[in-house]
Design a protein around this motif. Sequence first.
Motif, short mmCIF file in Angstrom:
data_model
loop_
_atom_site.label_atom_id
_atom_site.label_comp_id
_atom_site.label_asym_id
_atom_site.label_seq_id
_atom_site.Cartn_x
_atom_site.Cartn_y
_atom_site.Cartn_z
N MET A 127 0.85 -1.19 0.00
CA MET A 127 0.00 0.00 0.00
C MET A 127 0.89 1.24 0.00
N ASP A 128 0.64 2.13 -0.95
CA ASP A 128 1.32 3.42 -0.95
C ASP A 128 0.66 4.30 0.10
N ARG A 129 1.46 4.81 0.98
CA ARG A 129 0.92 5.66 2.04
C ARG A 129 1.09 7.12 1.69
N ALA A 130 0.13 7.93 2.09
CA ALA A 130 0.25 9.37 1.92
C ALA A 130 1.34 9.88 2.85
N ARG A 131 2.11 10.81 2.34
CA ARG A 131 3.21 11.39 3.13
C ARG A 131 2.69 12.61 3.90
N VAL A 132 2.91 12.60 5.23
CA VAL A 132 2.43 13.68 6.09
C VAL A 132 3.63 14.32 6.80
N ALA A 133 3.77 15.63 6.64
CA ALA A 133 4.73 16.40 7.43
C ALA A 133 3.99 16.98 8.62
N VAL A 134 4.60 16.92 9.79
CA VAL A 134 3.96 17.41 11.01
C VAL A 134 4.73 18.63 11.50
N LEU A 135 4.01 19.71 11.79
CA LEU A 135 4.61 20.93 12.32
C LEU A 135 4.29 21.03 13.79
N ILE A 136 5.34 21.26 14.60
CA ILE A 136 5.19 21.35 16.05
C ILE A 136 5.90 22.59 16.57
N SER A 137 5.59 22.94 17.81
CA SER A 137 6.32 24.01 18.51
C SER A 137 6.82 23.58 19.87
N GLY A 138 6.42 22.40 20.33
CA GLY A 138 6.77 22.02 21.70
C GLY A 138 6.99 20.54 21.89
N ARG A 139 6.27 19.98 22.87
CA ARG A 139 6.53 18.60 23.29
C ARG A 139 6.19 17.57 22.23
N GLY A 140 5.25 17.90 21.35
CA GLY A 140 4.94 17.00 20.25
C GLY A 140 4.11 15.79 20.62
N SER A 141 3.24 15.90 21.62
CA SER A 141 2.48 14.72 22.01
C SER A 141 1.48 14.29 20.94
N LEU A 200 2.56 9.66 14.82
CA LEU A 200 3.72 8.84 14.45
C LEU A 200 3.49 7.37 14.82
N TYR A 201 3.00 7.11 16.01
CA TYR A 201 2.79 5.73 16.43
C TYR A 201 1.59 5.10 15.72
N ALA A 202 0.57 5.89 15.41
CA ALA A 202 -0.55 5.37 14.62
C ALA A 202 -0.06 4.95 13.23
N ALA A 203 0.88 5.71 12.68
CA ALA A 203 1.40 5.42 11.34
C ALA A 203 2.19 4.12 11.28
N LYS A 204 2.56 3.58 12.43
CA LYS A 204 3.30 2.31 12.45
C LYS A 204 2.39 1.10 12.20
N ALA A 205 1.08 1.30 12.31
CA ALA A 205 0.14 0.20 12.06
C ALA A 205 0.14 -0.13 10.57
N ASP A 206 0.08 -1.41 10.27
CA ASP A 206 0.14 -1.86 8.87
C ASP A 206 -0.97 -1.27 8.00
N ASP A 207 -2.13 -1.04 8.58
CA ASP A 207 -3.26 -0.55 7.78
C ASP A 207 -3.41 0.97 7.79
N CYS A 208 -2.47 1.69 8.37
CA CYS A 208 -2.55 3.15 8.40
C CYS A 208 -2.29 3.70 6.99
N PRO A 209 -3.13 4.62 6.51
CA PRO A 209 -2.96 5.13 5.15
C PRO A 209 -1.94 6.25 5.02
N PHE A 210 -1.32 6.65 6.14
CA PHE A 210 -0.33 7.72 6.05
C PHE A 210 0.96 7.32 6.77
N ALA A 211 2.03 8.00 6.36
CA ALA A 211 3.33 7.85 7.01
C ALA A 211 3.85 9.24 7.33
N ILE A 212 4.53 9.38 8.44
CA ILE A 212 5.12 10.68 8.80
C ILE A 212 6.46 10.79 8.07
#
Length: 193
Positions: free
Chosen positions: A1-15, A21-33
Amino acid sequence: MDRARVAVLISGRGSNMAALLYAAKADDCPFAICAVLSDKPQAAGLALAAAEGVPTAAIDAKALKAGLWPALEAAIAEANPDYIALAGFMRIIPAGFVERWAGRLVNIHPSLLPKYKGLHTHQSAIDAGDDVTGATVHLVTPEVDSGAILGQVEVAILPGDDAEALDARVLIAEHQLYPRVLAEFVRRAERKQ
């Protein structure tokens, strides 16, 4: 599966970034960070992303002043994302940037929009005597916290809650909501193409 590429913008702790990021580790997640970018070099979320093998970039907003947005856009171009997710990125985004990413720029906000846009949302809900507050994932538009709502979750306001206690519970809800809604959004968008 080709995953959509997602860039994440943060200013702090990044929770919220970590939740994505951890959701994207699932095999069926449609996006990757594909990158985590920050306007603050000391943002704690950068170290977490780097430890997880995600490319990072820090653009020092204080040092660059007017050069922040061109530098940030260059870093985004290098990451080549399909979507951008704001996760605690505490800047008003210029209209030109929003327009270039229209329909592909998402944010999470700690209230049930359209209530309590901007800052101090938890105190505003408490002061108003609300029974519930929550979190909203929405598309970003030039008007702050006003884009189309993609998903929401309610969080009860308990007797005696202060803004800090409420913030902690809403944050837990945000971590559940953001990955799910982003995945649904990406799946819908990819089906339309």
